[in-house]
Design a protein around this motif. Structure first.
Motif, short mmCIF file in Angstrom:
data_model
loop_
_atom_site.label_atom_id
_atom_site.label_comp_id
_atom_site.label_asym_id
_atom_site.label_seq_id
_atom_site.Cartn_x
_atom_site.Cartn_y
_atom_site.Cartn_z
N SER A 62 14.23 6.67 45.89
CA SER A 62 14.08 6.72 44.43
C SER A 62 12.71 6.25 44.00
CB SER A 62 15.18 5.90 43.76
OG SER A 62 15.10 4.54 44.16
N GLU A 63 12.21 5.21 44.67
CA GLU A 63 10.87 4.71 44.32
C GLU A 63 9.80 5.72 44.74
OE1 GLU A 63 7.78 2.15 43.01
OE2 GLU A 63 9.92 2.39 42.52
N ALA A 64 9.99 6.38 45.88
CA ALA A 64 9.05 7.41 46.31
C ALA A 64 9.03 8.57 45.32
CB ALA A 64 9.41 7.91 47.71
N ALA A 65 10.21 8.95 44.80
CA ALA A 65 10.29 10.01 43.81
C ALA A 65 9.59 9.60 42.52
CB ALA A 65 11.75 10.36 43.52
N ARG A 66 9.73 8.31 42.15
CA ARG A 66 9.06 7.83 40.94
C ARG A 66 7.54 7.90 41.09
NH1 ARG A 66 6.45 3.77 38.87
NH2 ARG A 66 6.44 2.62 40.85
N LEU A 67 7.04 7.56 42.25
CA LEU A 67 5.60 7.60 42.49
C LEU A 67 5.08 9.04 42.39
CD1 LEU A 67 5.20 5.08 45.46
CD2 LEU A 67 4.58 4.72 43.06
N ILE A 68 5.83 9.99 42.93
CA ILE A 68 5.40 11.39 42.85
C ILE A 68 5.39 11.85 41.40
CG2 ILE A 68 6.18 13.75 43.32
CD1 ILE A 68 6.72 12.98 46.14
N ALA A 69 6.44 11.51 40.65
CA ALA A 69 6.50 11.91 39.25
C ALA A 69 5.35 11.29 38.45
CB ALA A 69 7.85 11.50 38.64
N GLU A 70 5.05 10.05 38.74
CA GLU A 70 3.95 9.37 38.04
C GLU A 70 2.62 10.03 38.36
OE1 GLU A 70 1.96 5.09 38.69
OE2 GLU A 70 4.03 4.97 37.96
N MET A 71 2.39 10.38 39.63
CA MET A 71 1.13 11.02 40.01
C MET A 71 1.04 12.41 39.41
SD MET A 71 -1.79 10.94 41.36
CE MET A 71 -1.69 9.32 42.15
N THR A 72 2.15 13.12 39.35
CA THR A 72 2.15 14.45 38.74
C THR A 72 1.74 14.37 37.27
OG1 THR A 72 3.86 15.21 40.27
CG2 THR A 72 3.52 16.51 38.27
N ARG A 73 2.29 13.38 36.55
CA ARG A 73 1.92 13.20 35.14
C ARG A 73 0.44 12.84 35.02
NH1 ARG A 73 7.04 10.64 34.93
NH2 ARG A 73 6.06 8.59 35.20
N LYS A 74 -0.05 12.02 35.94
CA LYS A 74 -1.47 11.64 35.92
C LYS A 74 -2.37 12.85 36.11
CE LYS A 74 -3.10 8.05 36.01
NZ LYS A 74 -3.69 7.22 34.92
N ILE A 75 -2.02 13.71 37.06
CA ILE A 75 -2.82 14.91 37.31
C ILE A 75 -2.76 15.86 36.11
CG2 ILE A 75 -3.04 16.96 38.77
CD1 ILE A 75 -2.08 15.24 41.12
N ASN A 76 -1.59 15.99 35.52
CA ASN A 76 -1.48 16.82 34.31
C ASN A 76 -2.41 16.33 33.22
OD1 ASN A 76 0.43 18.67 35.24
ND2 ASN A 76 2.16 17.36 34.67
N ALA A 77 -2.50 15.02 33.06
CA ALA A 77 -3.37 14.45 32.04
C ALA A 77 -4.84 14.71 32.36
CB ALA A 77 -3.11 12.95 31.91
N LEU A 78 -5.19 14.62 33.65
CA LEU A 78 -6.58 14.86 34.05
C LEU A 78 -6.97 16.31 33.82
CD1 LEU A 78 -6.76 12.81 37.40
CD2 LEU A 78 -7.68 12.16 35.17
N VAL A 79 -6.03 17.22 34.08
CA VAL A 79 -6.32 18.65 33.92
C VAL A 79 -6.50 19.00 32.45
CG1 VAL A 79 -5.36 20.96 34.17
CG2 VAL A 79 -5.19 19.34 36.07
N SER A 80 -5.66 18.41 31.59
CA SER A 80 -5.71 18.75 30.16
C SER A 80 -6.78 17.99 29.40
CB SER A 80 -4.34 18.48 29.52
OG SER A 80 -3.98 17.10 29.67
N ALA A 81 -7.39 16.98 30.05
CA ALA A 81 -8.40 16.16 29.35
C ALA A 81 -9.66 16.96 29.05
CB ALA A 81 -8.74 14.94 30.20
#
Length: 832
Positions: free
Chosen positions: A813-832
């Motif tokens: 569950s913690e590994a899944a949370r880390l992936i979801a968090e990194m995915t959101r971070k990349i989305n933010a970098l792409v849209s910035a």
């Protein structure tokens, strides 16, 4: 009088500008250098000219034709091998029956050639060398003359203690036809090094005429830029194309300068250029024909060749951009940058000073380029994938393509080298391998053909036969419609990326070596290779203990050629073996994912019913294996990696263990129990294999079922891995499941993130910036360490427009949370 224009130079010091055109065709203020020479000769009364060619001659002949457009008559002679300055003139001897002038086609000068000719006639010289005074003569050949101009001595590139004169040789000579008798025919011969010293020693009348005027030997990038500056400053008399306007701005036909654009001379704008509003074109900038400069850009001392596009907000200073280039918005080229023809530079790219980008390259959006890009671009990425050259049989990978690939590979090896070849049992692999053998032979490379053989035996044979490389051809795993061609180096490991680039260069340019009749490679079939491989592997095992232990094993060979070898090895080890699919079948050389799952279920059932201690399934190449314990449970490949380390440690084997950055951190935990050190590498099979060759390495492996025992062979080998596993088990107590259960749990997850090629570079750069204050590993991709033993790895895929996001934590569950968090971070970098 006739003139000889020497135009055979390659201009290697001016690459990448001269990568795909001869040096005399380089433009100076939008005219080839040789065109300026022709115009000078015409002004001085020369009408008949002979042009000596060698490198890419058709580019010159197509441009100048017979010279009619310039009001002169041009004849051409071509050297098929470089003959030197004097040798090239000798090659033109049939046109030269009276006094003639020799001049370089790749220099810039306005010397009055008539005065040189008059001096030559007054002195009744055999040779007159045109000299010019320079401030620093160290880089040139000095010519010392007496008061009458007669040459007394030559000094080639002297030191300051030898500088007795400041007059240097310009390469402009007036010669009598009898000089040609002193030049040997058909061999390299140079004026300055060979002919002139010989004539001087023989007492012939050699004179030097010290000329006034401008002369520049354009030998490097700095001199090339300086020549443009000198032309625009009026230091040399040449015809600048276009209409001269205020502030020394030369404008060609159809130029469009929008309101709000600022042009500051001296500057040249070629025909049909467009400069949009907000753009500043500053001093010493030259725009070729049909160049477009978009809004709000800045150009200063920039030389842009024809048909190039400069995007919005770009900043170019002191650089050269080749023809047909496409620079997207906000590109910055610093001082000394040279971009070759037909390059694509993505948005917001920064190219640092003095970087050279060779023709036909693509620079990804947002990249910072610190070093020169010489080899082929991403456009060639489809030739070599992650592991091999692969594609659909007879669609992507055809016999013709395989032949060209083999010739390219062979062209990078010495003539007379040996390459080991092997294949699986399929007809497709046989067809492609035959084409490969033909290509290697045609390039002068011998072939040691193992016919149907596992890939590890090929790799072993390379070292045993002292070959220079190997080629293995087989149907792709899980895809019976595709085929893989894998190339190995002299160590039997996958060829490195640098070697791939060498092969890609030859392949893309079709610059294959074609062997002479007596150099055509031979084909041999090495005897006893399987026997030698088997004996060598058995030498690494404790056969007495294994025979005493007498393991019960179930092996599924999956119709692979390992069925020709492993049964013998297991028999010598004293194992009781239940074999499945232990024969080759040309119609069943690989398993689909569905077939694999069914085979593993069947293997599990047989392991339990036969009370075996181990179940093994090998892949088509016999490089990867799937393990089952005595309870019929499949052992995950990452767990199998830990298992090998654990068993080797319990057996008393310690040393360096090599794994890629993408595998579990539990490797360090298990290795530390036994005093072993873990070394991380890139997520590349070739990098893993190369690292396994280093001193002190006892084991290497990845999380994919491939394991390496460098003491035997530094490559994946499922047969050796099976034998080594049984050997290790014989040294410890208890069943396999007990050792598996004792391993620390692994909580890893992964996903893919779709990212365009243009976005990849931006995402990776911004991730590095975002986590600059954190603990980050940049060995391959960006690996960010979180609290405790948790981490996230963002890894660009080399073949697809995707990013792999891999995480490990204390729980799934913690590994899944880390992936979801990194995915959101990349989305933010792409849209910035």
């Amino acid at each position: 009088m006739k003139a000889v224009i020497m135009a055979g130079g390659q201009g290697t010091r001016l690459r990448p500008l001269t990568s795909n055109q001869p040096k005399p065709m380089l433009p100076v203020v939008n005219k080839p250098m040789m065109e300026h020479i022709i115009e000078l000769l015409k002004r001085c009364g020369f009408r008949e000219m002979v042009v000596t060619l060698q490198f890419l001659p058709t580019l010159i002949t197509n441009y100048f034709g017979d010279g009619t457009d310039w009001g002169v008559s041009l004849e051409y002679t071509t050297e098929f091998a470089p003959l030197g300055t004097a040798g090239s003139v000798k090659n033109s001897a049939s046109f030269l029956d009276e006094t003639f002038l020799v001049i370089s086609g790749d220099a810039l000068t306005d010397i009055d050639l008539n005065q040189v000719v008059e001096f030559h006639r007054r002195r009744k010289a055999m040779v007159t060398i045109t000299l010019i005074r320079v401030e620093n003569p160290l880089e040139f050949g000095i010519v010392v003359t007496d008061a009458e101009g007669r040459i007394e001595r030559f000094l080639e590139k002297p030191n300051w203690g030898q500088v007795f004169s400041d007059t240097i040789n310009t390469g402009i000579h007036v010669l009598e036809p009898e000089v040609l008798e002193f030049i040997p025919e058909g061999q390299p011969y140079d004026f300055s090094k060979d002919l002139f010293p010989r004539l001087l020693e023989g007492g012939y009348p050699l004179y030097g005429y010290v000329a006034d005027g401008y002369w520049c030997d354009i030998g490097n990038f700095e001199q090339y830029v300086a020549a443009h500056r000198d032309v625009l400053d009026g230091k040399v008399k040449v015809e600048i194309p276009g209409f001269r306007m205020a502030e020394n701005v030369w404008v060609g036909e159809g130029v469009d300068i929008e309101p709000g654009a600022e042009i500051r001379g001296p500057t040249v704008l070629g025909d049909h250029c467009k400069v949009e509003s907000g753009t500043k074109v500053r001093e010493y900038t030259v725009l070729g024909h049909n160049v477009v400069v978009k809004k709000d850009s800045f150009l200063h001392r920039a030389i842009i060749y024809e048909n190039s596009y400069i995007g919005n907000g770009s900043h170019l200073r002191g650089c050269v951009v080749g023809k047909n280039c496409d620079l997207k918005a906000n590109v910055r080229l610093e001082e000394g940058v040279v971009v070759g023809d037909e390059c694509l530079i993505g948005e917001s790219v920064l190219v640092k000073h003095d970087v050279k980008i060779y023709p036909f390259k693509t620079v990804e959006t947002g990249a910072t380029v610190n070093t020169s890009i010489v080899w082929e671009s991403r456009g060639l990425r489809t030739l070599f994938g992650k592991r091999a050259v692969s594609g659909i049989v007879n669609v992507d990978v055809t016999p013709e393509m395989a032949l060209r690939l083999a010739m390219a590979y062979g062209s990078t090896l010495p003539v007379g080298s040996t390459v080991v070849t092997s294949r699986d049992a399929s007809r497709a692999a046989r067809t492609i391998k035959r084409a490969i053998i033909s290509g290697l032979n045609a390039a002068g490379v011998n072939v040691a053909d193992l016919e149907v053989s596992p890939a590890p035996v090929n790799r072993y044979a390379i070292r045993a036969e002292r070959a220079e490389g190997g080629v293995d051809v087989r149907i792709s795993a899980f895809d019976p419609q595709s085929i893989e061609i894998r190339l190995f180096d002299e160590e039997g490991i996958d060829i490195p990326e640098s070697k791939q680039r060498d092969i890609e260069k030859v392949f893309s340019q079709a610059s294959f070596r074609r062997a002479f009749m007596d150099e055509i490679g031979a084909i041999v079939f090495p005897p006893r290779v399987l026997e030698i491989y088997t004996r060598s592997l058995l030498d690494h095992l404790d056969l007495d203990r294994l025979r005493e232990r007498r393991f019960r094993v179930v092996v599924d060979y999956a119709y692979s050629s390992a069925s020709m070898i492993l049964p013998v090895i297991l028999g010598k080890m004293g194992c009781d073996v239940l074999s499945l699919n232990n024969f080759t079948d040309e119609k069943r050389v690989t398993l689909s994912q569905e077939d694999l799952n069914a085979s593993l279920r069947n293997l599990s059932r047989l392991v339990k019913s036969s009370e075996a201690e181990l179940g093994v399934l090998l892949d088509n190449a016999a490089e990867r294996l799937y393990l089952l314990d005595e309870m019929g449970r499949q052992i995950h490949p990452q767990v199998a990696l830990l298992l090998f380390i654990e068993l080797m440690g319990e057996a008393g084997v310690s040393g360096n263990i090599v794994v890629p950055v993408s595998v579990t951190s539990q490797v360090e935990k298990v290795a530390s129990r036994y005093g072993s050190k873990v070394v991380r590498t890139k997520v590349s099979r070739s990098e893993l294999m190369k690292a396994s060759l280093k001193d002190g390495v006892v084991f290497a492996g990845a999380g994919s079922g491939g394991f390496i025992f460098p003491s035997f062979i530094p490559t994946y080998d499922a047969m050796a891995s099976t034998a080594m596993l049984l050997d290790a088990l014989s040294r410890v107590e208890g069943p396999l499941s007990r050792h598996v259960n004792a391993l620390p749990p692994i909580h890893m997850l992964s996903t893919e993130y779709l990212a365009s090629w243009e976005q990849k570079g931006t995402i990776m750069r911004r991730l590095v910036e975002e986590y600059a204050q954190e603990r980050v590993d940049l060995e391959d991709g960006v690996k960010i360490y979180m609290d405790g033993s948790s981490w996230v790895l963002v890894l660009p895929d080399p073949d697809e427009p995707t990013l792999h996001i891999i995480s490990e934590a204390e729980s799934d569950s913690e590994a899944a949370r880390l992936i979801a968090e990194m995915t959101r971070k990349i989305n933010a970098l792409v849209s910035a």
